[in-house]
Design a protein around this motif. Structure first.
Motif, short mmCIF file in Angstrom:
data_model
loop_
_atom_site.label_atom_id
_atom_site.label_comp_id
_atom_site.label_asym_id
_atom_site.label_seq_id
_atom_site.Cartn_x
_atom_site.Cartn_y
_atom_site.Cartn_z
N MET A 1 4.60 5.64 4.24
CA MET A 1 3.82 5.36 2.99
C MET A 1 2.48 4.59 3.24
O MET A 1 1.25 4.77 2.97
N MET A 2 2.66 3.51 4.02
CA MET A 2 1.63 2.72 4.41
C MET A 2 0.60 3.35 5.28
O MET A 2 -0.58 3.03 5.05
N ARG A 3 1.30 4.01 6.26
CA ARG A 3 0.32 4.66 7.30
C ARG A 3 -0.45 5.76 6.70
O ARG A 3 -1.53 6.05 7.21
N SER A 4 -0.15 6.57 5.80
CA SER A 4 -0.69 7.57 5.07
C SER A 4 -1.67 7.35 3.92
O SER A 4 -2.56 8.08 3.47
N THR A 5 -1.47 5.64 3.58
CA THR A 5 -2.45 5.42 2.64
C THR A 5 -4.02 5.39 3.04
O THR A 5 -4.28 4.83 4.17
N SER A 6 -4.94 5.64 2.19
CA SER A 6 -6.35 5.58 2.48
C SER A 6 -6.87 4.09 2.80
O SER A 6 -6.45 3.40 1.88
N PRO A 7 -7.31 3.82 3.97
CA PRO A 7 -8.01 2.52 3.96
C PRO A 7 -8.86 2.06 3.07
O PRO A 7 -8.87 0.92 2.73
N GLU A 8 -9.71 3.18 2.55
CA GLU A 8 -10.71 2.79 1.59
C GLU A 8 -9.92 2.27 0.10
O GLU A 8 -10.45 1.47 -0.43
N PRO B 1 0.84 -1.29 0.10
CA PRO B 1 -0.03 -0.05 0.02
C PRO B 1 0.90 1.37 0.06
O PRO B 1 0.86 1.86 1.10
N PHE B 2 1.56 1.46 -1.19
CA PHE B 2 2.66 2.66 -1.08
C PHE B 2 1.81 3.47 -2.37
O PHE B 2 0.78 3.86 -2.17
N ASN B 3 2.92 4.51 -2.55
CA ASN B 3 2.56 5.46 -3.67
C ASN B 3 3.78 5.78 -4.36
O ASN B 3 4.69 5.14 -4.49
N ARG B 4 3.63 6.81 -5.28
CA ARG B 4 4.72 7.11 -6.20
C ARG B 4 5.96 7.29 -5.53
O ARG B 4 7.06 7.22 -6.17
N SER B 5 6.17 7.93 -4.28
CA SER B 5 7.51 8.21 -3.55
C SER B 5 8.59 7.10 -3.40
O SER B 5 9.49 7.35 -3.25
N MET B 6 7.90 5.99 -3.65
CA MET B 6 8.75 4.79 -3.57
C MET B 6 9.59 4.57 -4.57
O MET B 6 10.55 3.80 -4.62
N TRP B 7 9.31 5.10 -5.70
CA TRP B 7 10.51 5.14 -6.91
C TRP B 7 11.36 6.39 -6.92
O TRP B 7 12.05 6.72 -7.96
N TYR C 1 -4.35 5.83 -3.91
CA TYR C 1 -3.28 6.17 -3.16
C TYR C 1 -2.83 7.25 -3.62
O TYR C 1 -2.91 7.94 -4.30
N GLY C 2 -1.61 7.79 -2.56
CA GLY C 2 -0.93 8.91 -2.75
C GLY C 2 -1.88 10.15 -2.83
O GLY C 2 -3.16 10.31 -2.01
N ASP C 3 -1.50 11.01 -3.72
CA ASP C 3 -2.68 12.23 -3.98
C ASP C 3 -3.75 12.03 -5.18
O ASP C 3 -4.44 12.87 -5.70
#
Length: 269
Positions: free
Chosen positions: A174-181, A29-35, A57-59
């Motif tokens: 990244m994981m904590r900031s991801t939307s649960p939905e 459950p990440f976002n583009r910042s992993m890259w 995810y992310g923004d």
């Protein structure tokens, strides 16, 4: 950062560098910042690096319910249409790798080459689907924090956590900031994905498969199955890395990816 409206949602993305396009799809459950290590390196090495946030995810816009992998493919294709990009190298990690396979299933003519990192091709078993459903329900009920702390030692290796606390904090954040939905919708949709093992022998573009030697989610055997099934594919095993070798050992990951991308030019010439 840019954003584009794609149907009913907004897709956020990074678009850095110039040259041939390299599109990288994040995992769950990440976002583009992993890259970020790959964006920084390859945007300076003659590539146009595009990294979207998947819906949920992310923004990007969160859409509750269920998101099939095909929906992510349509979102990505719409973004690339907006950017005027027809063909590209497409890479993804974990769920992102499965989105790459789904993209090839639906729109193979747009792909110049594929990168499949820490992912696996078979459909979920009945138990695997049940686990995804239970996890989705847990995220909707309890949020991301407990889940994120629980899976961190599987997302990156214990050695990475000990030696690289900044990487561990990034992955946990990244994981904590991801939307649960958004995360739950992905889990429900991913549980219904097709079996891609029959697709692999039909991938007729160059392929690089990479995996962390200590990956607890998609072990080396899963990567080897993919590499052996795709004609001419190469495999890199990153030592002392778990499920996210691109962050745990970015120099090793980037060197392998650079060799693969250079081989595309050699093949073209």
């Amino acid at each position: 950062m840019g954003s584009v409206h794609s149907g009913e949602i907004t897709v956020a993305y990074e678009d850095e560098g110039s040259g041939e396009p390299l599109v990288l799809i994040h995992g769950h459950p990440f976002n583009r910042s992993m890259w970020r290590p790959q964006i920084d390196h390859f945007s300076r090495a003659g590539w146009r690096v595009i990294t979207p946030d998947l819906r949920g995810y992310g923004d990007s816009t969160v859409v509750p319910g269920k998101t099939p992998l095909e929906t992510y493919v349509r979102d990505i294709a719409g973004l690339l249409d907006h950017l005027g990009i027809e063909r590209f190298v497409l890479g993804g990690l974990s769920m992102g790798g499965q989105i790459v396979m789904e993209f090839h299933r639906l729109l193979p003519d747009r792909i110049r080459a594929v990168v499949l990192a820490d992912t696996f091709a078979p459909a979920d078993t009945d138990e695997g689907r049940a686990v995804r459903h239970r996890t989705a329900a847990r995220l909707l009920r309890d949020g991301m924090d407990g889940y994120a702390r629980e899976v961190l030692p599987k997302m990156i290796s214990p050695g990475t956590i000990a030696r690289q606390p900044a990487v561990a904090e990034h992955v946990l954040g990244m994981m904590r900031s991801t939307s649960p939905e958004g995360a739950a919708a992905a889990l429900y949709g991913r549980a219904e994905r097709p079996d891609y093992t029959g697709l692999l022998p039909r991938i007729a573009v160059p392929a690089w498969v990479v995996v962390g030697a200590e990956d607890a989610f998609t072990p080396v055997a899963d990567a080897r199955l993919i590499q052996e099934s795709i004609p001419g594919a190469s495999l890199t095993v990153v030592q002392d890395a778990g499920h996210m070798p691109n962050l745990e050992h970015p120099d090793v990951f980037n060197a392998g990816l650079a060799r693969f991308l250079e081989s595309l030019h050699e093949t073209a010439s």
